[in-house]
Scaffold this motif. Structure first.
Motif, PDB file in Angstrom:
ATOM      1  N   ILE A  47       0.843  -1.195   0.000  1.00 57.09           N
ATOM      2  CA  ILE A  47       0.000   0.000   0.000  1.00 57.09           C
ATOM      3  C   ILE A  47       0.875   1.240   0.000  1.00 57.09           C
ATOM      4  O   ILE A  47       1.718   1.413   0.879  1.00 57.09           O
ATOM      5  CB  ILE A  47      -0.936  -0.004   1.229  1.00 57.09           C
ATOM      6  CG1 ILE A  47      -1.845  -1.242   1.182  1.00 57.09           C
ATOM      7  CG2 ILE A  47      -1.744   1.288   1.302  1.00 57.09           C
ATOM      8  CD1 ILE A  47      -2.681  -1.441   2.424  1.00 57.09           C
ATOM      9  N   ASP A  48       0.669   2.079  -1.000  1.00 59.67           N
ATOM     10  CA  ASP A  48       1.412   3.329  -1.137  1.00 59.67           C
ATOM     11  C   ASP A  48       0.421   4.491  -1.055  1.00 59.67           C
ATOM     12  O   ASP A  48      -0.264   4.796  -2.029  1.00 59.67           O
ATOM     13  CB  ASP A  48       2.168   3.347  -2.470  1.00 59.67           C
ATOM     14  CG  ASP A  48       3.047   4.572  -2.648  1.00 59.67           C
ATOM     15  OD1 ASP A  48       2.841   5.580  -1.945  1.00 59.67           O
ATOM     16  OD2 ASP A  48       3.929   4.522  -3.529  1.00 59.67           O
ATOM     17  N   SER A  49       0.336   5.104   0.130  1.00 55.77           N
ATOM     18  CA  SER A  49      -0.642   6.176   0.326  1.00 55.77           C
ATOM     19  C   SER A  49      -0.241   7.467  -0.393  1.00 55.77           C
ATOM     20  O   SER A  49      -1.104   8.275  -0.715  1.00 55.77           O
ATOM     21  CB  SER A  49      -0.888   6.438   1.812  1.00 55.77           C
ATOM     22  OG  SER A  49       0.310   6.786   2.458  1.00 55.77           O
ATOM     23  N   GLN A  50       1.041   7.657  -0.664  1.00 52.07           N
ATOM     24  CA  GLN A  50       1.482   8.847  -1.411  1.00 52.07           C
ATOM     25  C   GLN A  50       0.962   8.811  -2.842  1.00 52.07           C
ATOM     26  O   GLN A  50       0.557   9.825  -3.390  1.00 52.07           O
ATOM     27  CB  GLN A  50       3.016   8.936  -1.430  1.00 52.07           C
ATOM     28  CG  GLN A  50       3.632   9.229  -0.081  1.00 52.07           C
ATOM     29  CD  GLN A  50       3.387  10.664   0.350  1.00 52.07           C
ATOM     30  OE1 GLN A  50       2.349  10.984   0.902  1.00 52.07           O
ATOM     31  NE2 GLN A  50       4.348  11.517   0.085  1.00 52.07           N
ATOM     32  N   GLU A  51       1.002   7.637  -3.449  1.00 52.09           N
ATOM     33  CA  GLU A  51       0.550   7.463  -4.832  1.00 52.09           C
ATOM     34  C   GLU A  51      -0.901   6.987  -4.909  1.00 52.09           C
ATOM     35  O   GLU A  51      -1.426   6.811  -6.006  1.00 52.09           O
ATOM     36  CB  GLU A  51       1.456   6.455  -5.554  1.00 52.09           C
ATOM     37  CG  GLU A  51       2.907   6.863  -5.651  1.00 52.09           C
ATOM     38  CD  GLU A  51       3.139   8.012  -6.617  1.00 52.09           C
ATOM     39  OE1 GLU A  51       2.348   8.184  -7.568  1.00 52.09           O
ATOM     40  OE2 GLU A  51       4.113   8.753  -6.398  1.00 52.09           O
ATOM     41  N   THR A  52      -1.532   6.757  -3.766  1.00 54.05           N
ATOM     42  CA  THR A  52      -2.885   6.193  -3.656  1.00 54.05           C
ATOM     43  C   THR A  52      -3.065   4.979  -4.563  1.00 54.05           C
ATOM     44  O   THR A  52      -3.987   4.902  -5.367  1.00 54.05           O
ATOM     45  CB  THR A  52      -3.996   7.251  -3.896  1.00 54.05           C
ATOM     46  OG1 THR A  52      -3.867   7.772  -5.216  1.00 54.05           O
ATOM     47  CG2 THR A  52      -3.954   8.345  -2.853  1.00 54.05           C
TER      48      THR A  52
END
Length: 179
Positions: free
Chosen positions: A133-138
């Motif tokens: 999960i990459d919240s910066q790149e959603t």
């Protein structure tokens, strides 16, 4: 945070090191000793909500935050380890074997490559599913054995283990960071 040795460290040597269970935990991946970064608020919130969502399905799996998994040559501590109830240890020892599913949450400054390596090591030892999960790149990156990497965004339904009744989308997961 990272121990760089000229010679790779074995699992036996790693298990004898002092303080590998200190917070944040230490891991052994491909002969390299690494300390996990201290989680951020967003990381902790996602971890908490995902564990709760998985456990609330009342399915045959249980989700564990920061559970050490001892593999054939590696010792890893996924952000979330999901294992079938029949595989849950009855003693208080580290879990031996690859998780059925693992979830990693990328923290600022953390290496995407190192997390992908950890997921791939688990897939090579029998893990069925890995999420990054990459919240910066959603975006949620999905890893499955013998399948290409898949990227999920928005309202796409995320794949889960076949006998788990859970419906989540990246939009829902990243929405947890707003509430």
């Amino acid at each position: 945070m990272t121990s760089t040795a000229l010679h790779p460290v074995t699992l036996d040597k790693f298990s004898q090191l002092p303080n590998i269970e200190e917070s944040p935990a230490w891991e052994l991946i491909d002969g390299q000793v690494l300390q996990k970064p201290m989680p951020t608020f967003h990381h902790s919130r996602l971890q908490k909500r995902l564990v709760t969502s998985i456990d609330n399905t009342n399915g045959p799996y249980e989700a564990f935050p920061e559970l050490r998994c001892i593999l054939s040559q590696n010792s890893i501590v996924p952000d979330i380890t999901i294992i079938h109830q029949s595989r849950i240890p009855t003693d208080n020892e580290p879990f031996k074997g690859a998780p059925n599913w693992l979830i990693e949450i990328l923290s600022p400054g953390q290496s995407t490559t190192k997390l992908i390596t950890k997921i791939q090591v688990c897939l090579d030892e029998g893990t069925q599913l890995g999420w990054l999960i990459d919240s910066q790149e959603t975006v949620v990156m999905i890893f499955m054995s013998n399948q290409p990497l898949r990227l999920f965004r928005g309202d796409s339904l995320l794949p889960v283990l076949s006998d788990l009744s859970l419906q989540l989308t990246p939009h829902q997961i990243f929405g947890w960071l707003q509430s």
